[in-house]
Design a protein around this motif. Structure first.
Motif, mmCIF file in Angstrom:
data_model
loop_
_atom_site.group_PDB
_atom_site.id
_atom_site.type_symbol
_atom_site.label_atom_id
_atom_site.label_comp_id
_atom_site.label_asym_id
_atom_site.label_seq_id
_atom_site.Cartn_x
_atom_site.Cartn_y
_atom_site.Cartn_z
ATOM 1 N N VAL A 177 0.837 -1.206 0.000
ATOM 2 C CA VAL A 177 0.000 0.000 0.000
ATOM 3 C C VAL A 177 0.867 1.249 0.000
ATOM 4 C CG1 VAL A 177 -1.948 -1.088 1.196
ATOM 5 C CG2 VAL A 177 -0.143 -0.012 2.533
ATOM 6 N N TYR A 178 0.249 2.342 -0.446
ATOM 7 C CA TYR A 178 0.838 3.667 -0.282
ATOM 8 C C TYR A 178 0.247 4.257 0.989
ATOM 9 C CZ TYR A 178 2.189 3.789 -5.240
ATOM 10 O OH TYR A 178 2.738 3.539 -6.462
ATOM 11 N N ILE A 179 1.074 4.921 1.773
ATOM 12 C CA ILE A 179 0.555 5.635 2.939
ATOM 13 C C ILE A 179 0.900 7.103 2.778
ATOM 14 C CG2 ILE A 179 0.726 5.962 5.431
ATOM 15 C CD1 ILE A 179 1.214 2.992 5.701
ATOM 16 N N TYR A 180 -0.128 7.925 2.823
ATOM 17 C CA TYR A 180 0.054 9.365 2.736
ATOM 18 C C TYR A 180 -0.267 9.924 4.117
ATOM 19 C CZ TYR A 180 -0.746 14.230 1.503
ATOM 20 O OH TYR A 180 -0.687 15.599 1.445
ATOM 21 N N ALA A 181 0.749 10.528 4.759
ATOM 22 C CA ALA A 181 0.546 11.056 6.107
ATOM 23 C C ALA A 181 1.260 12.391 6.249
ATOM 24 C CB ALA A 181 1.072 10.076 7.134
ATOM 25 N N LYS A 182 0.639 13.291 6.964
ATOM 26 C CA LYS A 182 1.268 14.583 7.261
ATOM 27 C C LYS A 182 1.952 14.457 8.621
ATOM 28 C CE LYS A 182 -1.945 17.417 4.657
ATOM 29 N NZ LYS A 182 -2.868 18.550 4.679
ATOM 30 N N VAL A 183 3.260 14.672 8.620
ATOM 31 C CA VAL A 183 4.045 14.600 9.856
ATOM 32 C C VAL A 183 4.455 16.019 10.227
ATOM 33 C CG1 VAL A 183 6.120 13.645 10.934
ATOM 34 C CG2 VAL A 183 4.879 12.307 9.222
ATOM 35 N N ASP A 184 4.324 16.345 11.484
ATOM 36 C CA ASP A 184 4.657 17.687 11.961
ATOM 37 C C ASP A 184 6.113 18.010 11.648
ATOM 38 O OD1 ASP A 184 5.633 19.624 14.230
ATOM 39 O OD2 ASP A 184 3.437 19.784 14.146
ATOM 40 N N GLU A 185 6.388 19.252 11.274
ATOM 41 C CA GLU A 185 7.757 19.613 10.871
ATOM 42 C C GLU A 185 8.759 19.509 12.013
ATOM 43 O OE1 GLU A 185 7.650 24.383 10.627
ATOM 44 O OE2 GLU A 185 6.441 23.398 9.104
ATOM 45 N N VAL A 186 8.311 19.549 13.231
ATOM 46 C CA VAL A 186 9.197 19.358 14.384
ATOM 47 C C VAL A 186 9.662 17.897 14.436
ATOM 48 C CG1 VAL A 186 9.315 19.418 16.918
ATOM 49 C CG2 VAL A 186 8.081 21.216 15.679
ATOM 50 N N ASP A 187 8.764 16.971 14.042
ATOM 51 C CA ASP A 187 9.062 15.540 14.127
ATOM 52 C C ASP A 187 9.744 14.981 12.888
ATOM 53 O OD1 ASP A 187 7.859 15.409 16.630
ATOM 54 O OD2 ASP A 187 5.876 15.023 15.759
ATOM 55 N N ILE A 188 9.594 15.605 11.741
ATOM 56 C CA ILE A 188 10.035 15.001 10.477
ATOM 57 C C ILE A 188 11.545 14.772 10.440
ATOM 58 C CG2 ILE A 188 10.339 17.123 9.118
ATOM 59 C CD1 ILE A 188 8.726 13.868 7.881
ATOM 60 N N GLY A 189 12.297 15.565 11.138
ATOM 61 C CA GLY A 189 13.754 15.400 11.164
ATOM 62 C C GLY A 189 14.193 14.106 11.811
ATOM 63 N N ARG A 190 13.358 13.537 12.662
ATOM 64 C CA ARG A 190 13.708 12.291 13.355
ATOM 65 C C ARG A 190 13.181 11.044 12.633
ATOM 66 N NH1 ARG A 190 12.257 15.627 18.010
ATOM 67 N NH2 ARG A 190 10.201 14.674 17.987
ATOM 68 N N VAL A 191 12.495 11.214 11.503
ATOM 69 C CA VAL A 191 11.933 10.089 10.764
ATOM 70 C C VAL A 191 13.001 9.498 9.854
ATOM 71 C CG1 VAL A 191 10.194 9.383 9.064
ATOM 72 C CG2 VAL A 191 9.598 11.013 10.873
ATOM 73 N N LYS A 192 13.172 8.166 9.927
ATOM 74 C CA LYS A 192 14.182 7.482 9.118
ATOM 75 C C LYS A 192 13.555 6.283 8.415
ATOM 76 C CE LYS A 192 18.050 8.704 12.101
ATOM 77 N NZ LYS A 192 17.326 9.747 12.809
ATOM 78 N N VAL A 193 14.152 5.860 7.295
ATOM 79 C CA VAL A 193 13.680 4.689 6.552
ATOM 80 C C VAL A 193 13.763 3.465 7.433
ATOM 81 C CG1 VAL A 193 14.138 3.173 4.575
ATOM 82 C CG2 VAL A 193 14.338 5.662 4.324
ATOM 83 N N GLY A 194 12.703 2.647 7.461
ATOM 84 C CA GLY A 194 12.670 1.419 8.241
ATOM 85 C C GLY A 194 12.216 1.601 9.661
ATOM 86 N N GLN A 195 12.008 2.845 10.076
ATOM 87 C CA GLN A 195 11.587 3.133 11.447
ATOM 88 C C GLN A 195 10.145 2.692 11.634
ATOM 89 O OE1 GLN A 195 11.982 7.276 12.197
ATOM 90 N NE2 GLN A 195 11.600 7.118 14.372
ATOM 91 N N LYS A 196 9.806 2.183 12.834
ATOM 92 C CA LYS A 196 8.420 1.802 13.121
ATOM 93 C C LYS A 196 7.582 3.046 13.271
ATOM 94 C CE LYS A 196 9.221 -2.627 15.356
ATOM 95 N NZ LYS A 196 9.041 -3.438 16.556
#
Length: 196
Positions: A177-196
């Protein structure tokens, strides 16, 4: 008074309201037109590839199939008769009892009977295909996203309708599936590939 310090890793979590879209989504339409006499699925349920979803009224199609079977048997009998007649004509020709024109006529009748048998076999094959087309099965395994018809509804054929026929249902393979989600700009810096 001593204070004990308890150290633990700090864990943060970010949340987002995602929209999930399947990569493989299939619209189900029918090659056959007519009244829906069986409806074996509901929206939101899982179906396996090949599961029988819908049966369209088979009355006319069944009659056509029976007629095609009878026509094939007739064509076989006509061919046997033409082969026997041709064999007799050739034997009589060898004895100079019939003319070349009668031999030619006999050969023509034999070829005509052979052609009629080929046509009858093709018509039977088409009638069997049309009969199979009255049974609509799931083209893929997945979740029924939408059910667009009801029991007793008259549907149009996808083969004879310019618009592609009646949309019966939509099924989606939810394994990818494709997942389209809006992540807060404060949090987006901590998002990494493969992260739960």
């Amino acid at each position: 008074m001593s204070h004990a310090t308890l150290r633990q890793p700090l864990r943060t979590m970010s949340t987002a309201a995602p929209h999930v879209w399947p990569i493989n989504k299939v619209e189900i339409r029918s090659k056959a037109g007519g009244k829906i006499v069986q409806l074996n699925f509901i929206e939101g349920k899982f179906v396996q590839e090949g599961d029988l979803l819908i049966v369209v009224d088979q009355t006319i199609t069944k009659n056509n199939l029976e007629q095609s079977k009878a026509d094939l048997e007739t064509a076989k009998a006509v061919l046997v008769q033409a082969q026997n007649n041709n064999k007799r004509t050739l034997e009589l020709f060898d004895k100079s009892l019939v003319s070349q024109q009668e031999v030619d006529q006999s050969n023509t009748e034999l070829v005509r009977a052979q052609a009629q048998l080929v046509k009858a076999k093709a018509a039977l094959s088409n009638a069997e295909d049309q009969m199979n087309d009255t049974r609509i099965v799931a083209p893929v395994s997945g979740i029924i996203l939408s059910k667009n018809v009801e029991l007793g509804q008259i549907i149009s054929s996808a083969m004879s309708n310019v618009g592609g026929g009646t949309l019966l249902a939509t099924v989606a393979d939810m394994n990818q599936v494709y997942i389209y989600a809006k992540v807060d700009e404060v949090d987006i810096g901590r998002v990494k590939v493969g992260q739960k």
